[in-house]
Design an enzyme around this catalytic site. Structure first.
Site, PDB file in Angstrom:
ATOM      1  N   CYS A  18      32.494  42.838  59.697  1.00  0.00           N
ATOM      2  CA  CYS A  18      33.264  42.322  58.574  1.00  0.00           C
ATOM      3  C   CYS A  18      33.496  40.837  58.779  1.00  0.00           C
ATOM      4  O   CYS A  18      33.177  40.285  59.822  1.00  0.00           O
ATOM      5  CB  CYS A  18      34.605  43.038  58.442  1.00  0.00           C
ATOM      6  SG  CYS A  18      35.674  42.705  59.819  1.00  0.00           S
ATOM      7  N   ASP A 443      44.640  45.794  26.025  1.00  0.00           N
ATOM      8  CA  ASP A 443      44.709  44.421  25.561  1.00  0.00           C
ATOM      9  C   ASP A 443      43.566  44.271  24.568  1.00  0.00           C
ATOM     10  O   ASP A 443      42.441  44.645  24.851  1.00  0.00           O
ATOM     11  CB  ASP A 443      44.532  43.473  26.752  1.00  0.00           C
ATOM     12  CG  ASP A 443      44.649  42.043  26.329  1.00  0.00           C
ATOM     13  OD1 ASP A 443      45.654  41.712  25.664  1.00  0.00           O
ATOM     14  OD2 ASP A 443      43.732  41.255  26.622  1.00  0.00           O
ATOM     15  N   ASP A 643      41.305  42.304  30.851  1.00  0.00           N
ATOM     16  CA  ASP A 643      40.158  41.646  31.463  1.00  0.00           C
ATOM     17  C   ASP A 643      40.447  40.272  32.027  1.00  0.00           C
ATOM     18  O   ASP A 643      39.729  39.796  32.891  1.00  0.00           O
ATOM     19  CB  ASP A 643      39.019  41.524  30.447  1.00  0.00           C
ATOM     20  CG  ASP A 643      39.343  40.511  29.357  1.00  0.00           C
ATOM     21  OD1 ASP A 643      40.542  40.353  29.057  1.00  0.00           O
ATOM     22  OD2 ASP A 643      38.418  39.890  28.820  1.00  0.00           O
ATOM     23  N   ASP A 647      46.120  38.788  32.308  1.00  0.00           N
ATOM     24  CA  ASP A 647      46.480  40.200  32.308  1.00  0.00           C
ATOM     25  C   ASP A 647      46.953  40.678  33.683  1.00  0.00           C
ATOM     26  O   ASP A 647      47.487  41.783  33.812  1.00  0.00           O
ATOM     27  CB  ASP A 647      45.281  41.065  31.894  1.00  0.00           C
ATOM     28  CG  ASP A 647      44.922  40.868  30.435  1.00  0.00           C
ATOM     29  OD1 ASP A 647      45.824  40.508  29.664  1.00  0.00           O
ATOM     30  OD2 ASP A 647      43.753  41.077  30.074  1.00  0.00           O
TER      31      ASP A 647
END
Ligand SMILES: [Cu+2]
Lengths: 756, 125
Positions: A18, A443, A643, A647
């Protein structure tokens, strides 16, 4: 002062899993004496180190890396992540082969041991056979089952005991061990039993059969387990193995994917996979992105558009510049997200976890008490065998593995399945929350609608050539940077209107634009523009304009050479799939509520179009989260779908946030579920998937709990005084093997999940 | 009650008491303080029928690197779960698997095997 020029070297680092691994290696290198700078790239698995050769050397650098817990590959670039995975897979396959061999040895011997033990049921036969000799034969046959097939159970139980941890192997080991030890004593010192008026009975068949059955369970379990992660494997398998890179000289060569670097130019021909993420430079094509987004239609790509690794090019061919490699690519991030979800724990599992932790010791205690009670209460001549048989039965049936498998396997399958459909679930908890949703707050802009204006109507005055007018208008609008102008240009291009040159362009702020096209002055803009330029709107255009306005559309007026010739209706159009998706949600008993920054008139028009009855209009971005709270205050469990960046607070505020489109990272961070495809169908899929998953988990937990809580009393002989029922340890072993297999099979049913 | 019954009863109850004490009340393996090397808290853990050490203390805000060496092939320990950090990792037998995490808040976080039977704790201070 000595002046040794610093040298630079590159190391291939091995074992980084990672981004924080890279930080570890980097830190460790930086702290090595003589190192001036170290830079570790996780994606390319390379470390670039600048060091003073009189104080450090490649050897000391390597030591530093090894000390940090990683390895340095000696110039063998083919040890890629894929190869390492292959090596691990091979090891797993070997273990599975061994398991199967141990199982077959146990089965083979049990098949001989069983009938030999049955001999005792025929007294006539028994007289001709030497009992003790037979027992020794059975002992010899059972030993390999114990020492070869069942060895793992005893080793594991012993290891666990030293840690004061008890696992399922503890139960199996103690159970079969007790049966075997008793039989061994009866075989070696039968006199001890006969002198006390007991038959020296042996339980070799029990021992061997239990081991064979439990191994059967393990074989089936292992097979099913590999299937639970199959979706992830297939996702990773989508990656192209090589890329056709254009070298600076112009020649094209195929290189392994691992060697592709940032800013390389890669050629993609028809039918090929896109190797990694990038930006299209030249050429055009339609690309099938279903593997990433779940969206079935190919997406048109032209220069400047983003392309993604693992997607499939259809008919055209193109070149792209590499912008992301390795762990930074979209596919890698999807895989990472799904893996994270699979590592998370669902709240529904908490009870099962608590039970698992105390289960084995509790069962051992119950088994001991069972032994004592049977010994004390049963008739003297049969008390020892009855006590022993029930003791073993309790231990064997109580194995809690079904409980441990109930939730994780279902989560594994469903998160993988979700990824196939372009639904990325962030955690098991998100999945569980989505299940309880009763209200979906949408939305409007960008979710129900496309989020960008488009020309919906184009009306010209009688006697005008519509095509001609469109060409003139597009010529003006090509010069403008207004979003509405872009919509007009897109519309004109879709109609194949020829591109005309325009001169002396001027933008009239807040009103529109004007330019000269083919020596005629063309105006396009709102009504005020026409008024100020002294253009009169004829009644035959007045009527359609009024109608468009009543539909809450933006109206653009066109004038050519001082005469009004047409009107354009522009609106943010509703996606084709929105109405159907909303209807499906409503059919599932979910109320769909819309919110928008638009005026009530526009809001009402869109709501009516998609079948929504409740909506909030004129909601400013900062108030979106408050609307979520308002719904929650009504006692609803709210899923918020949005989106954009604005939001994010509402997504976080909602019981579950669904970010639509892989657009903004901020929205993705705040959301529990990310929908890769940019339409509402993903919301339906996500909620349906979560409902089905939770249903499967509940069934699994029910089966596992019921099975243990009913199985133990029966095995302990609780029904014996009433019905005369006793559970044979062999039956217990069979049931135990079946329990985990049935839980796994139930989880695997999620693989057949289909959207819609 | 004959002598055998008395013997079995006392033996059984005694054994049950011992099991309860051994698994629930006896002292756990002492917590291993994390060794800090280069700002990274490294802890080596052996997986064999359980985790040793099974209680690990680390400091908050410092990266932690846990290296799990799985010294057995038994399937019980093949998976490692650290749900609070969304980590599920397969531990190949007879190999070291490194797991990195950055504990942001103090608390006790459990790590378990795939079925939740083997347990260890990460204490963040
Ligand atoms: Cu089991």
């Amino acid at each position: 002062m000595n002046t040794v020029a610093p040298e630079t070297t590159t190391l291939d680092i091995e074992g980084m899993t990672c981004a924080s691994c890279a930080a570890f290696v980097e830190k460790s290198l930086t702290r090595t004496p003589g190192v001036q700078s170290a830079l570790v790239n996780y994606a390319t698995e390379k470390a670039t180190v600048q060091y003073l050769p009189d104080q450090a050397s490649p050897t000391t650098l390597k030591e530093a890396v090894v000390k940090a817990g990683y390895g340095v590959v000696e110039r063998a670039p083919d040890t890629s992540a894929a190869d390492r995975q292959a090596a691990l897979d091979e090891q797993k396959a070997r273990t599975y082969q061994q398991l199967k061999r141990r199982f077959w040895v146990a089965v083979g011997l049990a098949v001989v041991i069983m009938p030999l033990s049955m001999l005792m049921l025929w007294p006539a036969l028994l007289q001709r056979v030497n009992m003790q000799g037979l027992n020794y034969i059975l002992l010899l046959l059972t030993l390999p089952v114990l020492l070869y097939s069942g060895r793992e159970f005893y080793v594991s139980a012993w290891n666990g005991l030293r840690h004061r941890a008890a696992n399922m192997d503890t139960l199996i080991a103690v159970g079969t061990g007790a049966a075997f030890a008793y039989s061994l004593a009866a075989t070696v010192v039968p006199g001890f039993f006969t002198s006390r008026g007991l038959m020296p009975e042996v339980y070799y068949d029990t021992t061997a059969t239990i081991i064979a059955l439990i191994l059967l369970g393990k074989v089936l379990e292992q097979r099913a387990k590999t299937q639970t992660s199959a979706a992830m494997k297939s996702l990773l398998g989508l990656q192209a193995k090589t890329a056709r890179v254009v070298r600076p000289g112009g020649q094209e060569i195929d290189v392994p994917l691992e060697q592709v670097q940032l800013n390389d130019v890669v050629v993609v021909r028809p039918g090929e996979k896109v190797a990694t993420d990038g930006v299209l430079l030249e050429g055009a094509s339609a690309v099938d992105e279903a593997m990433l987004t779940g969206e079935s239609l190919p997406v048109e790509k032209k220069p400047g558009d983003a392309v993604f690794g693992a997607t499939l090019n259809t008919t055209g061919s193109f070149r792209f510049r590499v912008t992301k490699v390795g762990a930074d690519t979209m596919l890698a991030q999807i895989v990472k997200l799904v893996e994270d979800a699979q590592g998370s724990r669902a709240p529904i599992q908490r009870l099962a976890d608590k039970v698992s932790a105390i289960f084995v010791p509790t069962v051992v205690v119950i088994a001991l008490l069972t032994f004592v009670l049977w010994f004390d209460l049963a008739p003297v001549e049969s008390r020892l065998p009855l006590a022993l048989v029930n003791f073993v039965a309790v231990l064997i049936i109580a194995c809690p593995c079904a409980l441990g498998l109930a939730t994780p396997t279902a989560i594994m399958v469903s998160t993988g399945k979700g990824a196939e459909h372009g639904v990325l679930i962030r955690s098991a908890e998100a999945l569980e929350k989505a299940y309880r949703v009763d209200t979906v707050l949408l939305d409007k802009t960008g979710t129900i609608t496309r989020g960008e204006p488009a020309v919906t109507d184009f009306i010209v005055a009688p006697g005008q050539d519509a095509r001609r007018v469109l060409q003139l208008v597009a010529a003006v609008e090509r010069q403008s940077e207004h979003p509405l102008a872009a919509a007009v240009v897109r519309y004109a291009e879709a109609q194949d209107a020829a591109a005309l040159p325009a001169t002396s362009f001027r933008a009239v702020a807040g009103h529109g634009a004007a330019a000269t096209v083919e020596s005629q002055v063309v105006l396009i803009g709102n009504r005020r523009l026409l008024q100020e330029e002294g253009v009169v709107l004829p009644p035959e255009l007045e009527t359609p304009a009024a109608e468009l306005l009543s539909q809450a559309q933006t109206v653009l007026y066109v004038a050519v050479a001082g005469r009004a010739v047409g009107v354009l209706g522009v609106a943010d159009t509703v996606r084709n799939t929105s109405a159907a998706a909303i209807r499906q949600l409503q059919q599932q008993g979910i109320e769909v509520v819309m919110m928008t920054g638009d005026n009530p008139q526009t809001a009402a028009a869109v709501a009516a179009q998609v079948g929504i009855t409740r909506y909030f209009a004129e909601v400013l971005p900062p108030d979106k989260a408050a609307k979520v709270q308002e719904l929650q205050a009504e006692g609803r469990t709210v899923a918020m779908v949005g989106d954009g960046i604005n939001d994010a607070p509402a997504l976080a505020r909602a019981d579950i946030g669904l970010a639509i489109g892989a657009g903004t990272d901020v929205a993705m961070e705040a959301a529990g579920i990310t929908l890769m495809r940019s339409d509402l169908q993903g919301v339906v899929t996500a909620i349906a998937l979560s409902r089905q998953t939770i249903r499967v988990i509940r069934q699994n937990l029910f089966f596992a709990f019921i099975y243990n809580s009913l199985g133990i009393p029966v095995a302990a002989g609780l029904l014996y005084p009433v019905f005369g029922w006793l559970l044979s340890p062999m039956l217990a072993a069979g049931a135990m093997a079946l329990s985990s297999v049935s839980v796994l099979t139930n989880s695997l049913r999620l693989r057949s999940f289909r959207a819609n | 009650m004959d002598t055998a019954e008395i013997f079995v009863t006392l033996g059984g109850l005694g054994l049950a008491a011992f099991v309860i004490w051994y698994f629930f009340f006896s002292a756990r393996q002492t917590a291993a303080a994390a060794s800090t090397a280069g700002g990274v808290q490294q802890v080596a853990i052996t997986v064999k029928g359980g985790y040793s050490p099974e209680v690990i203390e680390v400091e908050r805000g410092q990266p932690v690197q846990l290296s799990f060496y799985r010294a057995e092939e038994n399937s019980c320990s093949e998976e490692l779960l650290l749900p609070d950090f969304s980590i599920r990792r397969e531990l190949p037998a007879f190999r070291t698997t490194l797991i990195e995490l950055l504990p942001q808040r103090a608390g006790e976080f459990e790590f378990t095997c795939g079925m939740g039977m083997l347990r260890g704790r990460l204490i963040v201070k």
